[in-house]
Design a protein around this motif. Structure first.
Motif, PDB file in Angstrom:
ATOM      1  N   PHE A   1     -76.590  34.145 -19.527  1.00 39.93           N
ATOM      2  CA  PHE A   1     -76.923  32.818 -18.991  1.00 39.93           C
ATOM      3  C   PHE A   1     -77.319  31.853 -20.105  1.00 39.93           C
ATOM      4  N   GLY A   2     -77.906  32.388 -21.187  1.00 33.78           N
ATOM      5  CA  GLY A   2     -78.418  31.528 -22.257  1.00 33.78           C
ATOM      6  C   GLY A   2     -77.322  30.807 -23.015  1.00 33.78           C
TER       7      GLY A   2
ATOM      8  N   TRP B   1     -78.664  29.668 -11.162  1.00 32.88           N
ATOM      9  CA  TRP B   1     -78.131  30.957 -11.611  1.00 32.88           C
ATOM     10  C   TRP B   1     -79.246  31.980 -11.418  1.00 32.88           C
ATOM     11  N   LEU B   2     -78.995  32.955 -10.568  1.00 30.47           N
ATOM     12  CA  LEU B   2     -80.055  33.921 -10.230  1.00 30.47           C
ATOM     13  C   LEU B   2     -79.683  35.304 -10.764  1.00 30.47           C
ATOM     14  N   PHE B   3     -80.607  35.914 -11.477  1.00 28.32           N
ATOM     15  CA  PHE B   3     -80.382  37.274 -11.994  1.00 28.32           C
ATOM     16  C   PHE B   3     -81.439  38.210 -11.423  1.00 28.32           C
ATOM     17  N   SER B   4     -81.000  39.375 -11.009  1.00 36.10           N
ATOM     18  CA  SER B   4     -81.913  40.317 -10.379  1.00 36.10           C
ATOM     19  C   SER B   4     -81.334  41.723 -10.541  1.00 36.10           C
TER      20      SER B   4
ATOM     21  N   ILE C   1     -85.737  27.779 -17.013  1.00 32.42           N
ATOM     22  CA  ILE C   1     -85.600  29.227 -16.779  1.00 32.42           C
ATOM     23  C   ILE C   1     -86.947  29.737 -16.287  1.00 32.42           C
ATOM     24  N   ILE C   2     -86.953  30.403 -15.148  1.00 30.50           N
ATOM     25  CA  ILE C   2     -88.216  30.947 -14.623  1.00 30.50           C
ATOM     26  C   ILE C   2     -88.121  32.471 -14.652  1.00 30.50           C
TER      27      ILE C   2
ATOM     28  N   LEU D   1     -83.146  31.727 -12.473  1.00 26.71           N
ATOM     29  CA  LEU D   1     -84.223  32.616 -12.020  1.00 26.71           C
ATOM     30  C   LEU D   1     -83.914  33.983 -12.616  1.00 26.71           C
ATOM     31  N   ASP D   2     -84.735  34.425 -13.541  1.00 21.67           N
ATOM     32  CA  ASP D   2     -84.465  35.716 -14.172  1.00 21.67           C
ATOM     33  C   ASP D   2     -85.397  36.772 -13.591  1.00 21.67           C
TER      34      ASP D   2
END
Ligand code: AMP
Length: 588
Positions: A56-57, A180-183, A75-76, A151-152
């Motif tokens: 994402f970066g 953009w959500l990462f989980s 970025i959270i 959302l990381d």
């Protein structure tokens, strides 16, 4: 495939090439071209170690307009450690882009300095939810120019009770934006965020939902409960070059195991919530620099640990919540390397291993605890290898050599080698000379004797014997931004009680109630007392009264005052106040 072919600009390519990134990882290969070409939303199901920060970066940095000084990327992420790691990575990736500014905002440190940085103008803010909420309330951060919100580790943030904060933050950002959500996992709550804030997201899954990294070998050892520490020691002794994380369930166990390891001469230190932020930073720094080989940690304290080359994750106890196993084991086998995740279990925990196998879609290998002679042999050859490879400092040792030669001159080469090796080896021989095999087997519930009895208990008697629920009062309520998630996290993480053992929860405006097994009363009062929740000291008391109202403050507005809820204050104000200075449990 190369980074160049993904469409990134030359400044970014040159920076990552210098960092040694030769080709994209699978998640980067899928995410980067999509994010460079589309304005839309994205869900990336990937755990830590897959290269998701660059996934994402890099596209985020690629799209920043440096001439525009407004904040374009937000970025959270759940923890201070992760926040620092992401901002460090982004600064490295963008080091050749002149004027691009990235800043990290997180709790437990000077907010004024962070405000000054933001006021100077930053293109990307990396934040933990609690501190960002603080900045929003103080009107020190403008989110109306943000084009991309990332959302990381979304599942971790929700686990930690940040649900409301994330909702508020997302509502403060413009409607027209990309999310953009990462989980690592996709529980209901993460799916809810996706449903509420994302439009037709593009989904990328690396290695399958919840599936663990293929480079991790999952192992388990079975020992009797009282032999767990001995089992751990033997695993450590059998792996002299280990660089590992040992997980315990509670802070008390973490401190005890680390203390014992240190007393027994291992290069180990603890990491848990009873330590101050400064102490935790120091331990992490030492571990990162390989100044210690073994870090003994709780699940909460180890969140966001991003250290490469960890060879082993050892579960001194399995996590209460089996889903956490993925988070723990993901700390090894990062960046394409191999790693071992080894659980030390008792005979009755076989079922848990089966449960985890279903979650990670991978099998465990049952290992026998290394026997005395196996350990001694391993240590001997490790020592021999070390002697073989050691560099002799001719200059420093030269002046002592004549005396050394004089003292050892009478021995043959073979004798000298045997003597040198024995100086270290004898320690293990002595320790293990009377050591027995401690491997046990998983208990068969259909078997005979005590196992059959346990089977009976599981079927019926245990239900009858189930202890009653005890009601507890907590001095924090909605006005403190306290909620169910935060209560579960604070109580369960500090006591090691499983979430399923917490009964009814009532969060009122000024205070809250919850129920738990009566047998856990002492544990809860002892361990959950005096925790720090966003600057407020949590006070937990036994109570028998039901919440008959949801309005005004029954304790007259004073935290820690005698509220008339039940009698068991166990030191009341004094103990709460004194302990809280020592026990920091910040949300960030
Ligand atoms: P992450 O999952 O973002 O925490 O990344 C895990 C580790 O892999 C970090 O140390 C990164 O620096 C490293 N890494 C990420 N992408 C690559 C790549 N394409 N090549 C080599 N190392 C990478």
């Amino acid at each position: 495939m190369t980074f160049k072919s993904l469409g990134l600009n030359d400044e970014i390519i040159s920076a990552i090439t210098e960092m040694g990134y030769e080709k994209p990882t699978p998640i980067q290969e899928q995410a980067i071209p999509y994010l460079l070409d589309h304005q839309g939303d994205l869900i990336g199901l990937a755990s830590t170690g897959t290269g998701k920060t660059a996934a994402f970066g890099l596209p985020l940095l690629n799209q920043i307009n440096v001439a525009d000084k407004s904040t374009q990327g937000l970025i959270i992420c759940p923890t201070r450690e992760l926040c620092l790691q992401i901002s460090r990575d982004l600064s490295d990736y963008s080091k050749n882009i002149k004027g691009l500014k990235v800043t990290a905002v997180y709790g437990g440190t000077d907010i004024v300095k962070q405000i000054r940085e933001i006021e100077r103008g930053v293109h990307v803010i990396v934040a933990t939810p609690g501190r960002l909420m603080d900045l929003i309330k103080r009107k020190k951060v403008k989110l109306n120019t943000v084009k991309t919100v990332i959302l990381d580790e979304a599942d971790e943030m929700l686990n930690m009770g940040f649900k409301e904060d994330i909702d508020t933050i997302l509502e403060k950002t413009p409607t027209e934006k990309s999310v953009w959500l990462f989980s690592a996992t996709m529980p209901k709550e993460v799916a809810r965020i996706a449903k509420n804030y994302m439009v037709d997201p593009f989904e990328i899954t690396v290695g399958g939902k919840n599936e663990s990294n293929k480079n991790i070998e999952h192992q388990f050892y079975v020992v009797k409960g009282r032999e767990k520490y001995e089992g751990l020691k033997r695993i450590l002794d059998y792996n002299p070059d280990i660089y590992g994380l040992v997980f315990c369930r509670t802070r008390r166990d973490t401190a005890a195991v680390a203390d014992k390891l240190m007393a027994d001469g291992y290069s180990a230190e603890p990491l848990h919530g009873d330590l101050s932020q400064a102490q935790r930073d120091r331990v992490m720094e030492k571990f990162r620099n390989k100044g210690i080989q073994i870090l003994v940690a709780t699940d909460v304290a180890a969140r966001g640990i991003d250290v490469n080359d960890i060879t082993h994750v050892i579960h001194h106890s399995l996590p209460e919540d089996v889903e956490n196993y993925t988070h723990r084991s993901g700390r090894t086998a990062r960046a394409g390397k191999k790693g071992i995740s080894a659980a030390i279990i008792t005979p009755s925990e076989g079922r848990k291993i089966k449960q985890i196998e279903r979650i990670i879609k991978s099998s465990f290998v049952k290992k026998n605890v290394p026997k005395a002679d196996e350990i001694c042999e391993k240590q001997l050859f490790n020592l021999v290898d070390k002697m073989h490879d050691v560099e002799v400092n001719e200059k420093e040792i030269g002046k002592y050599m004549p005396t050394v030669m004089e003292k050892l001159g009478e021995f043959s080469k073979e004798e000298i080698i045997a003597k040198f090796v024995s100086t270290e080896f004898n320690r293990f021989l002595n320790y293990y000379s009377k050591a027995k095999d401690i491997s046990a087997n998983i208990s068969d519930r259909g078997g005979k004797g005590s196992d059959r009895e346990r089977g009976r208990k599981d079927r019926g008697e245990r239900r009858e014997q189930r202890p009653n629920q005890q009601r507890f009062f907590v001095n924090l309520g909605k006005k403190d931004r306290f909620n169910n998630g935060a209560l579960l996290r604070l109580i369960c993480d500090s006591t090691g009680i499983s979430k399923s053992k917490i009964g009814k929860i009532d969060i009122l405006n000024n205070f809250s109630f919850f129920e738990a097994d009566k047998s856990e009363t002492e544990n809860i009062i002892k361990n959950a007392q005096g925790l720090d929740f966003d600057g407020a000291i949590m006070n937990v008391e036994v109570t028998n009264s039901a919440p008959k109202f949801s309005g005004g403050r029954r304790d007259g507005g004073k935290r820690n005052s005698s509220s008339g809820y039940g009698g068991n204050r166990r030191g009341g104000n004094k103990s709460g106040g004194n302990r809280s200075a020592r026990r920091s449990y910040k949300r960030n």
